[in-house]
Design a protein around this motif. Structure first.
Motif, PDB file in Angstrom:
ATOM      1  N   TYR A 227     -20.751 -38.805   6.112  1.00  0.00           N
ATOM      2  CA  TYR A 227     -19.376 -38.724   5.345  1.00  0.00           C
ATOM      3  C   TYR A 227     -18.378 -38.056   5.910  1.00  0.00           C
ATOM      4  O   TYR A 227     -17.244 -38.342   6.019  1.00  0.00           O
ATOM      5  N   SER A 228     -18.974 -36.675   6.475  1.00  0.00           N
ATOM      6  CA  SER A 228     -17.945 -35.776   7.155  1.00  0.00           C
ATOM      7  C   SER A 228     -17.330 -36.438   8.410  1.00  0.00           C
ATOM      8  O   SER A 228     -16.018 -36.244   8.727  1.00  0.00           O
TER       9      SER A 228
ATOM     10  N   GLN B 126     -26.632 -37.814   5.149  1.00  0.00           N
ATOM     11  CA  GLN B 126     -25.642 -38.460   4.583  1.00  0.00           C
ATOM     12  C   GLN B 126     -24.345 -37.768   4.285  1.00  0.00           C
ATOM     13  O   GLN B 126     -23.277 -38.103   4.802  1.00  0.00           O
ATOM     14  N   LEU B 127     -24.348 -36.362   4.195  1.00  0.00           N
ATOM     15  CA  LEU B 127     -23.158 -35.701   3.848  1.00  0.00           C
ATOM     16  C   LEU B 127     -22.746 -35.464   5.256  1.00  0.00           C
ATOM     17  O   LEU B 127     -21.181 -35.443   5.560  1.00  0.00           O
ATOM     18  N   ARG B 128     -23.323 -35.411   6.390  1.00  0.00           N
ATOM     19  CA  ARG B 128     -22.804 -35.422   7.910  1.00  0.00           C
ATOM     20  C   ARG B 128     -22.095 -36.644   8.167  1.00  0.00           C
ATOM     21  O   ARG B 128     -21.133 -36.468   8.751  1.00  0.00           O
TER      22      ARG B 128
END
Length: 281
Positions: free
Chosen positions: A155-156, A151-153
């Protein structure tokens, strides 16, 4: 960013229909970005309609990024712009990056290309299916590594792509203003992206509020296409008027003009492919 979309809508209402008058008043000296959220079939038609109207009536050059080959202009668009000339179509450049990495490379390359070809600066950049690019193989968010890291990637990637698109729009706007010293207020490179609505298949959906929050930071205006409710109630009327589908069109976001009333629209798709807009406010 509602300027060009509202102008296109007004040209396709039964009352006005004056494309040249509506589009001739557009002026903006700052980058304008809008996100079109809705079903793929109808959002593609609207993207193509906006691109075709911009190039045929404003003389604008358009860059259209999409993963899916466009073999011909849909009948709905041709019916809305019946006098479309081959010369106008030549001002639309279709580019087909398959992955997020390819899209980023092509958009990044516009900075260098624009400085070498100032006479061919685009006034509109269209990116179809941002959600599909973010979910494509090769994107930083498409690999393994745990749901949290994924998820973080993801969003990035959304932030990286959006910021690059907006930066490119600003850069092209700056170059156009340098060329148009007499009236720089009319020089702007507009940006429109589309994102699949919740419930459509494939890719992330608007059910992830974090993604939409990130996109809204960069795309100042959101244009939402929402199918008009209860078809059964209006089935007899729809059959009588040859209506295939109805959508309500809403504008929202910080890009709206403060204090100005934003019109709400209803979009009608007829069985013969014609698109028509009705202002609800």
């Amino acid at each position: 960013m509602t300027d060009i979309l509202n102008a296109v809508f007004r040209t396709l209402t039964p009352v006005t229909g004056n494309v040249e008058t509506e589009l001739g008043v557009l002026a903006s000296s700052s980058p304008c970005a809008a996100l079109l959220v809705g079903e793929h079939c109808i959002s593609r038609a609207m993207l193509l309609l906006t691109a075709v109207t911009a190039t045929s009536q404003m003389g604008a050059r358009v860059l259209f990024f999409t993963q899916t080959k466009i073999q011909e202009i849909p009948a709905s668009v041709q019916k809305c712009v019946p006098n479309l000339s081959p010369e106008a179509l030549k001002k639309i450049q279709f580019l087909y990056p398959k992955t997020l990495e390819e899209l980023l490379q092509q958009v990044s390359g516009l900075h260098e290309a624009a400085t070498h070809m100032p006479a061919a600066l685009p006034s509109l950049i269209v990116v179809e299916r941002l959600d599909s690019y973010l979910a494509s193989p090769g994107s930083a968010g498409s690999g393994s590594g745990g749901s949290g890291g994924h998820q973080l990637r993801h969003y990035s990637c959304a932030a990286h792509l959006s910021s690059l698109l907006l930066d490119t729009s600003a850069f092209l706007t700056h170059l156009q203003q340098q060329q148009q010293q007499q009236d720089p207020s009319t020089a702007a490179c507009r940006l429109i992206g589309s994102f699949l609505s919740e419930g459509d298949a494939g890719g992330p959906s608007t059910a992830d509020p974090q993604i939409m929050e990130i996109l809204d930071r960069y795309f100042q205006t959101r244009c939402t296409l929402h199918r008009a409710g209860d078809y059964q109630t209006g089935a007899r009327e729809a059959a009588a008027t040859a209506v295939q589908g109805l959508w309500n069109v809403y504008f929202s976001g910080r890009g709206l003009t403060d204090g100005a009333a934003t019109p709400e629209w209803q979009m009608v798709l007829f069985t013969d492919g014609l698109l028509q807009f009705k202002c609800k406010s």
